[in-house]
Scaffold this active site. Structure first.
Site, PDB file in Angstrom:
ATOM      1  N   LYS A  63       0.033   4.270  -0.426  1.00  0.00           N
ATOM      2  CA  LYS A  63      -0.638   5.478   0.073  1.00  0.00           C
ATOM      3  C   LYS A  63      -0.412   6.644  -0.910  1.00  0.00           C
ATOM      4  O   LYS A  63      -0.392   6.423  -2.104  1.00  0.00           O
ATOM      5  CB  LYS A  63      -0.156   5.814   1.485  1.00  0.00           C
TER       6      LYS A  63
ATOM      7  N   SER B 189       2.902  -1.856  10.644  1.00  0.00           N
ATOM      8  CA  SER B 189       4.359  -1.874  10.864  1.00  0.00           C
ATOM      9  C   SER B 189       4.999  -3.219  10.547  1.00  0.00           C
ATOM     10  O   SER B 189       5.900  -3.675  11.258  1.00  0.00           O
ATOM     11  CB  SER B 189       4.693  -1.415  12.291  1.00  0.00           C
TER      12      SER B 189
ATOM     13  N   HIS C 127      -9.804   1.444   4.740  1.00  0.00           N
ATOM     14  CA  HIS C 127      -8.514   1.596   5.436  1.00  0.00           C
ATOM     15  C   HIS C 127      -8.699   2.556   6.618  1.00  0.00           C
ATOM     16  O   HIS C 127      -9.490   3.493   6.537  1.00  0.00           O
ATOM     17  CB  HIS C 127      -7.468   2.136   4.458  1.00  0.00           C
TER      18      HIS C 127
ATOM     19  N   ASN D  94       0.856  -1.190   0.000  1.00  0.00           N
ATOM     20  CA  ASN D  94       0.000   0.000   0.000  1.00  0.00           C
ATOM     21  C   ASN D  94       0.893   1.241   0.000  1.00  0.00           C
ATOM     22  O   ASN D  94       1.440   1.608   1.035  1.00  0.00           O
ATOM     23  CB  ASN D  94      -0.902  -0.021   1.243  1.00  0.00           C
TER      24      ASN D  94
ATOM     25  N   GLY E  26       1.826   2.601  10.785  1.00  0.00           N
ATOM     26  CA  GLY E  26       2.753   3.714  10.610  1.00  0.00           C
ATOM     27  C   GLY E  26       3.429   4.157  11.893  1.00  0.00           C
ATOM     28  O   GLY E  26       4.033   5.227  11.940  1.00  0.00           O
TER      29      GLY E  26
ATOM     30  N   GLU F  21      -7.022   4.955   7.641  1.00  0.00           N
ATOM     31  CA  GLU F  21      -6.811   6.377   7.314  1.00  0.00           C
ATOM     32  C   GLU F  21      -8.056   6.963   6.662  1.00  0.00           C
ATOM     33  O   GLU F  21      -8.387   8.129   6.851  1.00  0.00           O
ATOM     34  CB  GLU F  21      -5.564   6.528   6.418  1.00  0.00           C
TER      35      GLU F  21
ATOM     36  N   GLU G 199      -5.901  -4.673  10.781  1.00  0.00           N
ATOM     37  CA  GLU G 199      -4.879  -3.654  10.990  1.00  0.00           C
ATOM     38  C   GLU G 199      -5.194  -2.880  12.267  1.00  0.00           C
ATOM     39  O   GLU G 199      -5.997  -1.931  12.240  1.00  0.00           O
ATOM     40  CB  GLU G 199      -4.866  -2.673   9.813  1.00  0.00           C
TER      41      GLU G 199
HETATM   42  C1  PEP Z   1      -1.092   0.324   5.994  1.00  0.00           C
HETATM   43  O1  PEP Z   1      -1.024   1.381   5.412  1.00  0.00           O
HETATM   44  O2  PEP Z   1      -2.034  -0.419   5.756  1.00  0.00           O
HETATM   45  C2  PEP Z   1      -0.047  -0.023   6.945  1.00  0.00           C
HETATM   46  C3  PEP Z   1      -0.164  -1.147   7.599  1.00  0.00           C
HETATM   47  O3  PEP Z   1       1.012   0.852   7.096  1.00  0.00           O
HETATM   48  P1  PEP Z   1       2.411   0.544   7.839  1.00  0.00           P
HETATM   49  O4  PEP Z   1       2.931  -0.769   7.296  1.00  0.00           O
HETATM   50  O5  PEP Z   1       3.290   1.699   7.476  1.00  0.00           O
HETATM   51  O6  PEP Z   1       2.135   0.455   9.300  1.00  0.00           O
END
Ligand code: PEP
Length: 254
Positions: free
Chosen positions: A11, A214, A96, A9, A174, A98, A168
């Site tokens: 983003k 992460s 997601h 992803n 992040g 975000e 998630e």
């Molecule tokens: C994500 O954007 O779905 C995500 C898990 O980001 P990160 O791996 O940076 O935590």
């Protein structure tokens, strides 16, 4: 046996030139991969470039980061499932965290998007997960159950089987702080149990549940060795082709 699925992803990152360089580098290392499903999820502006750079490597799939549920019409700034299919996109990330926290998406918004994706034969990757406050209050299962039942309401078993769930935890996205493999496995087992209740055993066994939050080369293997973790949705670490390749390789080691 569920085939592991690893999605990158990106983003709101990656120009067309950067995207092409990433794909060329990835293909040099893992261009022939078929035992793990790899999905690249660029910003809308780089989707066509990624598909062009992938060329004949049709084993690598492309996803979008969002879409709208209407088929076409006066919806300025939105993208439909049909427009994504027209670009040869196979997956779409929906709900997601975000989008939920920054753009007010709720399960009631995610659900019609999931249906519209299936109608257009796009496979949704539906994201769910609790905040730290919800975890600290002991509400993880309650939140996951509400999000699953809300965003997947009304799907037929076959559609459910073709849906990928991404667990998630919001506090892990992040932040550099991943869920422990045990915490993640516990949540994934609960997701599968809920899917069993929503549909049937066979359906629940087929649904792939990714972990996201992460994920990096150092923790990917241990996370993905858990019985109900069927891959990863990777944000930050997917921007560097070398890290992403290592994460994909970790998914191969069972
Ligand atoms: C994500 O954007 O779905 C995500 C898990 O980001 P990160 O791996 O940076 O935590």
């Amino acid at each position: 046996m569920r085939k592991k699925i690893i999605a990158a992803n990106w983003k709101m990152n990656m120009t067309q030139a950067e995207s092409a360089r990433f794909v060329e580098s990835f293909l040099r290392d893992l261009g022939e991969i078929t035992d793990v499903e790899v999905v690249i999820v660029p910003p809308f502006t780089a989707i066509a470039k990624v598909i062009e750079a992938l060329g004949r490597a049709q084993n690598i799939k492309v996803g979008a980061q969002n879409m709208y549920w209407e088929k076409s019409g006066a919806f300025t700034g939105e993208i439909s499932a049909a427009l994504l299919r027209d670009l040869f996109v196979h997956y779409v990330v929906l709900g997601h965290s975000e989008r939920r926290t920054l753009f007010g998406e709720t399960d009631e918004i995610v659900n019609p998007k999931v249906h519209a994706a299936h109608e257009a034969t796009l496979h949704p990757i539906v994201c769910i997960g609790e905040t730290l406050e919800q975890r600290d209050k002991g509400n993880v299962e309650k939140i996951l159950s509400i999000q699953l039942r809300g965003s997947l309401a009304g799907l037929k078993p076959k559609e459910l089987q073709e849906t990928v769930i991404a667990y998630e935890p919001v506090w892990a996205i992040g932040t550099g702080r991943n869920a422990t493999p045990e915490q993640a496995q516990e949540a994934h087992a609960f997701v599968r149990k809920t899917l069993r209740e929503m549909a049937d055993d066979a359906t629940a066994e087929r649904v792939r549940i990714q972990y996201g939050g992460s994920v990096k080369p150092e923790n990917a293997r241990e996370l993905m060795s858990q019985p109900d973790i069927d891959g990863a949705l990777v944000g930050g670490a997917s921007l560097d082709p070398r890290s992403f390749v290592q994460i994909v390789k970790a998914a191969r080691e069972r």
